[in-house]
Design a protein around this motif. Structure first.
Motif, PDB file in Angstrom:
ATOM      1  N   GLY A 717       0.892  -0.959  -0.078  1.00 34.06           N
ATOM      2  CA  GLY A 717      -0.027   0.055   0.035  1.00 34.06           C
ATOM      3  C   GLY A 717       0.556   1.362  -0.071  1.00 34.06           C
ATOM      4  N   THR A 718       1.973   1.047  -0.077  1.00 37.00           N
ATOM      5  CA  THR A 718       2.853   2.444  -0.307  1.00 37.00           C
ATOM      6  C   THR A 718       2.754   3.174  -1.667  1.00 37.00           C
ATOM      7  N   GLN A 719       3.009   4.253  -1.662  1.00 37.73           N
ATOM      8  CA  GLN A 719       2.769   5.114  -2.707  1.00 37.73           C
ATOM      9  C   GLN A 719       3.347   4.541  -3.920  1.00 37.73           C
ATOM     10  N   PRO A 720       2.903   4.727  -5.266  1.00 30.53           N
ATOM     11  CA  PRO A 720       3.520   4.107  -6.443  1.00 30.53           C
ATOM     12  C   PRO A 720       4.907   4.892  -6.666  1.00 30.53           C
ATOM     13  N   ARG A 721       5.399   4.088  -7.403  1.00 26.90           N
ATOM     14  CA  ARG A 721       6.958   4.524  -7.618  1.00 26.90           C
ATOM     15  C   ARG A 721       6.822   4.801  -9.412  1.00 26.90           C
ATOM     16  N   ILE A 722       7.126   6.180  -9.660  1.00 30.68           N
ATOM     17  CA  ILE A 722       7.000   6.364 -11.288  1.00 30.68           C
ATOM     18  C   ILE A 722       8.177   5.993 -11.969  1.00 30.68           C
ATOM     19  N   ILE A 723       7.879   5.170 -12.801  1.00 29.47           N
ATOM     20  CA  ILE A 723       9.126   4.442 -13.780  1.00 29.47           C
ATOM     21  C   ILE A 723       9.644   5.547 -14.573  1.00 29.47           C
ATOM     22  N   GLN A 724       8.599   6.104 -15.455  1.00 32.41           N
ATOM     23  CA  GLN A 724       8.753   7.086 -16.627  1.00 32.41           C
ATOM     24  C   GLN A 724       7.370   7.546 -17.100  1.00 32.41           C
ATOM     25  N   SER A 725       7.611   8.838 -17.633  1.00 29.10           N
ATOM     26  CA  SER A 725       6.353   9.354 -18.283  1.00 29.10           C
ATOM     27  C   SER A 725       6.811   9.249 -19.790  1.00 29.10           C
ATOM     28  N   VAL A 726       5.783   8.928 -20.303  1.00 28.72           N
ATOM     29  CA  VAL A 726       5.950   8.779 -21.918  1.00 28.72           C
ATOM     30  C   VAL A 726       4.807   9.613 -22.688  1.00 28.72           C
ATOM     31  N   SER A 727       5.077  10.226 -23.945  1.00 27.06           N
ATOM     32  CA  SER A 727       4.162  11.075 -24.301  1.00 27.06           C
ATOM     33  C   SER A 727       3.596  10.539 -25.652  1.00 27.06           C
ATOM     34  N   SER A 728       2.354  10.766 -26.150  1.00 25.63           N
ATOM     35  CA  SER A 728       1.583  10.661 -27.453  1.00 25.63           C
ATOM     36  C   SER A 728       1.493   9.008 -27.517  1.00 25.63           C
ATOM     37  N   VAL A 729       1.177   8.364 -26.330  1.00 22.99           N
ATOM     38  CA  VAL A 729       1.055   6.938 -26.099  1.00 22.99           C
ATOM     39  C   VAL A 729      -0.498   6.744 -26.282  1.00 22.99           C
ATOM     40  N   TYR A 730      -0.991   5.519 -27.019  1.00 21.30           N
ATOM     41  CA  TYR A 730      -1.995   4.814 -26.672  1.00 21.30           C
ATOM     42  C   TYR A 730      -2.162   3.986 -25.286  1.00 21.30           C
ATOM     43  N   LEU A 731      -3.010   4.644 -24.416  1.00 22.10           N
ATOM     44  CA  LEU A 731      -2.861   4.118 -23.148  1.00 22.10           C
ATOM     45  C   LEU A 731      -3.303   2.515 -23.311  1.00 22.10           C
ATOM     46  N   ALA A 732      -4.064   2.140 -23.985  1.00 25.19           N
ATOM     47  CA  ALA A 732      -4.783   0.699 -24.281  1.00 25.19           C
ATOM     48  C   ALA A 732      -4.029  -0.271 -25.142  1.00 25.19           C
ATOM     49  N   SER A 733      -2.832   0.379 -25.569  1.00 24.17           N
ATOM     50  CA  SER A 733      -1.593  -0.426 -26.213  1.00 24.17           C
ATOM     51  C   SER A 733      -0.848  -0.998 -25.448  1.00 24.17           C
ATOM     52  N   ILE A 734      -0.493  -0.378 -24.246  1.00 24.81           N
ATOM     53  CA  ILE A 734       0.678  -0.981 -23.469  1.00 24.81           C
ATOM     54  C   ILE A 734       0.456  -2.231 -22.790  1.00 24.81           C
ATOM     55  N   HIS A 735       1.769  -2.969 -22.805  1.00 24.79           N
ATOM     56  CA  HIS A 735       1.818  -4.314 -22.507  1.00 24.79           C
ATOM     57  C   HIS A 735       3.011  -4.589 -21.888  1.00 24.79           C
ATOM     58  N   LEU A 736       3.081  -5.432 -20.553  1.00 23.30           N
ATOM     59  CA  LEU A 736       4.325  -6.003 -20.059  1.00 23.30           C
ATOM     60  C   LEU A 736       4.722  -6.920 -20.685  1.00 23.30           C
ATOM     61  N   SER A 737       6.188  -7.121 -20.636  1.00 19.84           N
ATOM     62  CA  SER A 737       6.672  -8.337 -21.317  1.00 19.84           C
ATOM     63  C   SER A 737       6.816  -9.737 -20.274  1.00 19.84           C
ATOM     64  N   PRO A 738       7.094 -10.634 -20.924  1.00 19.68           N
ATOM     65  CA  PRO A 738       6.819 -11.853 -19.955  1.00 19.68           C
ATOM     66  C   PRO A 738       7.852 -11.908 -18.952  1.00 19.68           C
ATOM     67  N   ASP A 739       8.940 -11.432 -19.178  1.00 23.59           N
ATOM     68  CA  ASP A 739      10.258 -11.248 -18.174  1.00 23.59           C
ATOM     69  C   ASP A 739       9.907 -10.209 -17.275  1.00 23.59           C
ATOM     70  N   ARG A 740       8.811  -9.461 -17.397  1.00 20.16           N
ATOM     71  CA  ARG A 740       8.794  -8.155 -16.588  1.00 20.16           C
ATOM     72  C   ARG A 740       9.930  -7.004 -16.679  1.00 20.16           C
ATOM     73  N   ARG A 741      10.500  -7.001 -17.506  1.00 14.12           N
ATOM     74  CA  ARG A 741      11.809  -6.035 -17.681  1.00 14.12           C
ATOM     75  C   ARG A 741      11.287  -4.931 -18.395  1.00 14.12           C
ATOM     76  N   ASN A 742      10.376  -5.040 -19.381  1.00 19.80           N
ATOM     77  CA  ASN A 742      10.082  -3.952 -20.477  1.00 19.80           C
ATOM     78  C   ASN A 742       8.493  -3.758 -20.509  1.00 19.80           C
ATOM     79  N   VAL A 743       8.143  -2.681 -20.952  1.00 23.42           N
ATOM     80  CA  VAL A 743       6.858  -2.674 -21.485  1.00 23.42           C
ATOM     81  C   VAL A 743       6.635  -1.942 -22.938  1.00 23.42           C
ATOM     82  N   SER A 744       5.849  -2.786 -23.808  1.00 22.59           N
ATOM     83  CA  SER A 744       5.870  -2.147 -25.010  1.00 22.59           C
ATOM     84  C   SER A 744       4.183  -1.208 -25.278  1.00 22.59           C
ATOM     85  N   PHE A 745       4.343  -0.381 -26.342  1.00 21.54           N
ATOM     86  CA  PHE A 745       3.368   0.583 -26.685  1.00 21.54           C
ATOM     87  C   PHE A 745       3.341   0.950 -27.938  1.00 21.54           C
ATOM     88  N   VAL A 746       2.361   1.525 -28.385  1.00 24.41           N
ATOM     89  CA  VAL A 746       2.089   2.141 -29.730  1.00 24.41           C
ATOM     90  C   VAL A 746       2.213   3.618 -29.253  1.00 24.41           C
TER      91      VAL A 746
END
Length: 808
Positions: A717-746
């Motif tokens: 329940g601690t406050q979220p940690r911001i990894i990075q802000s990205v611009s001009s991204v389709y929110l519903a396109s974001i997916h986490l990789s199986p090894d949990r090291r990357n996210v992909s998006f359009v």
């Protein structure tokens, strides 16, 4: 008697008389238009050979300019008569994006004159009448069409037996002709006026005839969305407005000199006017600013009064009149409590009646009301959803859309009610936009989607196309061993499609095998962790409103229903991306024996677990708020936790919508995070941490590119940690990789979309696809289990304005 040979082509139970141009089944003629006969004959004569669409059009419509919709509709009619299936054809095979091939075995039979003497004798009375009518060739051609499209055997039999002699036979033919004239037109001509690939949500919209019927006005892309005009018989369009606003819903003044339209100029929603060839724009009335509550979409102009003093418009499920002198707005209709959700208004030519769509008892029907507060009269009454009513010029009947066989077909009905009459059916799907002043032409707006699946190597950026069939393929899901994908498929040149109503196909990623269908209708498919089964949703459930949860063996076999109804689907965005709003609608446990899902029962949404054999269903959450929606259940890696998302209903201002992240462990759900930002749960990083994406909750940030924060949220329940802000991204396109090291998006930058990857451990965003086409859209991202490949869909949408002629 002259000797001649008649040629027949026989296939299956059918016989095609190439000499007389008649298709027979068991020696009984089947109803086909001349173009239908010519199309079938051309295919049969070229059997085994692919006929490109352009070649077929040139052969059959050599003397007429038509669009491919004519050929598509003709092929659809042929398939119905031949009882052929486009998916497993026996006669006519569709070759994706190219043309058609006749594939059945054909036997040629020639018959000498003597063998048909009895048949000719039986038709002698008709032959006599043909000879007596030779001085009226035009009339005879009409009679021939009538006979070919009606009950020829009955007419021939009566004539042959001399029932009533020549007079009765003549009456039968003329009566048949009159029936043909009162039925739906058989020679409709489809003329493409505009065809644009859209780069945004509304590339082409609306369409209205000028008072003289020579011009049309419509909205299309310019600097923003602008008003254009075009000659009905011309090739070029003229841009009327040019500013970077959204201008739409044009109507003509009674004298045809000006256009009125709706615009959001200066972030104010209002009605504006301009000379039809362009010039100074004049504000008629500000209706409100963009912060107003808009139910049912922005305002739509309905009609400019015949006296030129008023403009009628629709907004927020109501009908208004704008006085152009006083600039006052008054209600144009006083609806009684009987009217529930009026919409899509159409004003009769004499301005005394209002036609509209209303929903009652689950039915969408056409109604009419005498203005301003007269009695209601129901015009249509059937289970097919009806929409877009438009009055004919005589004020006696209406043209409208009726959804049948999954398409918006065009019907005509008397304003007084009665049996609706189909005008355009088959494969054509288009929304009625307007009718010409002479009643002979329909202006129709439609959309056609194209979508194919691709794979891209994350390291090299090398792309590979996976599907290329005619239609749309999307929403892939990769098998646990990475050897195959299951995906949605909706075949054919459909102008509009519901992502939930496609087939599920499996395609091997190794080798060149063709896809195989495992489910005729389903969506949101997920492999079981052991790769033996496929879970999927189906809509509608038996209750007609919700979704059901099913299971099918991955290698084929009988389907099994696990949950009969109430299953919640989180939904998808609209064009241009068609991404699902959440990463999962349900979740398999690692043992492949349980599935977590959300269902709404007794008005309350909760999380449930069902065993894969369907034998046991358990509720695990305790939501008591009917306004809350739950979705996206995800098991933690060790399956000690089950995360899910809650979404509150939108309260009236100044309230805010809220999203919550919940954990379930040891029969106790607990909210660990709450936000007023749009929340997309991406997955688990570890047993005690999740990754999510946040966007400001305003406007169209769920569907269009926006600023997105990638965050991690701890289960403590601690406050979220911001990894990075990205611009001009389709929110519903974001997916986490199986090894949990990357996210992909359009992302959409400089007007072009591409796929990018963000390392969660730090480092720059990396683009892995190149795209030079601003009208090509990426969606449906999914990682391969080894994290080396991303599978995705390339989509585009055609926006079309079509003129349908020869209605009279």
């Amino acid at each position: 008697m002259n000797r001649q040979t008649r040629l027949f082509y026989e296939f299956g139970p059918f016989k095609l008389d190439a000499t007389e141009r008649v298709l027979l089944r068991e020696d009984k003629p089947l109803p086909l238009t001349p173009k239908g006969i010519e199309t079938l004959l051309t295919l049969v004569e070229n059997r085994g050979r692919l006929l490109e669409k352009d070649e077929l059009l040139d052969k059959v419509w050599a003397d007429t300019f038509v669009e491919p919709a004519n050929l598509t509709q003709t092929i659809s009619v042929l398939r119905k008569l031949l009882e052929d299936d486009s998916q497993t054809p026996r006669y006519i095979q569709t070759v994706a994006k190219r043309g058609y091939r006749f594939i059945a075995e054909v036997r040629e039979v020639t018959v000498e004159e003597q063998q048909v003497a009895v048949e000719e004798s039986a038709q002698s009375t008709l032959i006599i009448e043909r000879e007596e009518m030779t001085e009226k060739p035009a009339l005879w051609r009409r009679l021939t069409i009538a006979l070919l499209s009606r009950n020829v055997p009955a007419i021939s039999t009566l004539a042959a037996f001399g029932l009533g002699g020549l007079g009765l036979s003549t009456w039968l033919i003329l009566n048949s002709m009159r029936q043909a004239e009162t039925s739906r037109p058989v020679n409709l001509r489809f003329v493409p006026l505009m065809a644009e690939r859209g780069r945004n949500i509304s590339a082409l919209a609306g369409g209205r005839f000028s008072p003289d019927g020579r011009l049309i006005a419509f909205a299309s892309d310019g600097d923003g969305q602008n008003i254009w005009i075009k000659q009905v018989n011309g090739s070029h369009s003229i841009q009327v407005t040019r500013e970077k606003w959204r201008d739409f819903s044009p109507i003509w003044s009674p004298d045809g000199e000006r256009l009125a339209f709706v615009s959001n100029r200066g972030n104010q929603i209002g009605v504006w006017t301009i000379p039809f060839l362009g010039g100074a724009v004049e504000l008629l009335k500000v209706l409100g600013d963009s912060s107003l509550d808009i139910r049912g979409g922005p305002p739509q102009l309905v009609a400019w009064a015949r006296d030129g003093r008023s403009i009628y418009y629709e907004w927020n499920r109501d009908f208004f009149r704008l006085d152009l002198q006083s600039k006052e707005v008054v209600k144009g209709a006083n609806f009684s409590d009987q009217v529930q959700t009026p919409r899509q208004f159409s004003l009769s030519p004499d301005e005394r009646w209002l036609a509209f769509v209303d929903q009652r008892g689950g039915q969408f029907d056409i109604w009419k009301m005498k203005l301003p507060d007269g009695d209601l009269e129901q015009v249509t009454n059937d289970a097919a959803p009806d929409s877009n009513p438009v009055w004919l010029h005589d004020g006696q009947s209406l043209i409208y859309n009726s959804v049948r066989d999954g398409r918006r077909q065009i019907y005509r009905v008397a304003a007084a009610g009665g049996a609706p009459e189909p005008l355009v059916s088959g494969d054509y799907d288009g929304s009625v936009s307007d009718i010409s002043p002479d009643g002979g032409k329909i202006l129709s707006y439609s959309q056609r989607d194209e979508s194919d699946l691709f794979a891209v190597n994350v390291e090299s950026g090398e792309e590979r196309q996976l599907t290329g069939d005619l239609g749309v393929e999307f929403w892939p899901n990769v098998s646990p061993d990475g050897s195959a994908i299951v995906f949605q498929s909706i075949p054919g040149e459909r102008f509009e499609w519901d992502p939930r109503r496609g087939a599920l196909l499996i395609q091997n990623l190794i080798g060149g095998t063709q896809p195989r269908r495992i489910v005729a209708e389903g969506f949101s498919a997920q492999w079981s962790p052991d790769g033996k089964h496929m879970a999927f949703l189906r809509w509608p459930a038996p209750d007609g409103r919700s979704h059901s949860l099913w299971l099918a063996p991955a290698d084929g076999g009988a389907e099994k229903q696990l949950v009969s109804g109430g299953v919640v689907y989180a939904g998808q965005t609209g064009f241009p991306t068609y991404n699902r709003l959440q990463v999962a609608d349900y979740s398999w446990a690692s043992d492949s024996a349980r599935i977590a899902f959300c269902a709404k029962k007794d008005g309350l949404a909760n999380i449930w677990i069902v065993t894969a054999d369907g034998g046991n269903t358990t509720q695990i959450s305790a939501n008591a708020d009917p306004g809350h929606r739950l979705n996206c259940p995800l098991w933690s890696p060790q399956e000690e936790w089950l995360a899910f998302v809650s979404e509150s209903a939108v309260p009236p201002p100044p309230g805010k919508q809220a999203w919550g992240l919940w954990m379930w462990k040891q029969d106790k759900p607990e909210m660990i995070f709450q936000t007023e930002s749009i929340f997309r749960l991406l997955g688990w990083n570890a047993d005690d941490e999740l990754t999510a994406a946040l966007a400001v909750n305003e406007d169209l940030n769920r569907a269009l590119p926006t600023e997105v924060q990638i965050v991690t949220i701890s289960t403590d329940g601690t406050q979220p940690r911001i990894i990075q802000s990205v611009s001009s991204v389709y929110l519903a396109s974001i997916h986490l990789s199986p090894d949990r090291r990357n996210v992909s998006f359009v992302t959409a930058q400089a007007g072009r979309e591409s796929i990018q990857v963000l390392p969660l451990g730090g480092g720059p965003v990396r683009q892995i696809t190149g795209n030079a086409d601003e009208k090509l859209h990426y969606s449906s991202l999914v990682w391969s289990p080894d994290g080396k490949t991303i599978h995705f869909s390339k989509q585009s949408k055609w926006n079309l304005l079509t003129l349908i002629e020869n209605l009279n």
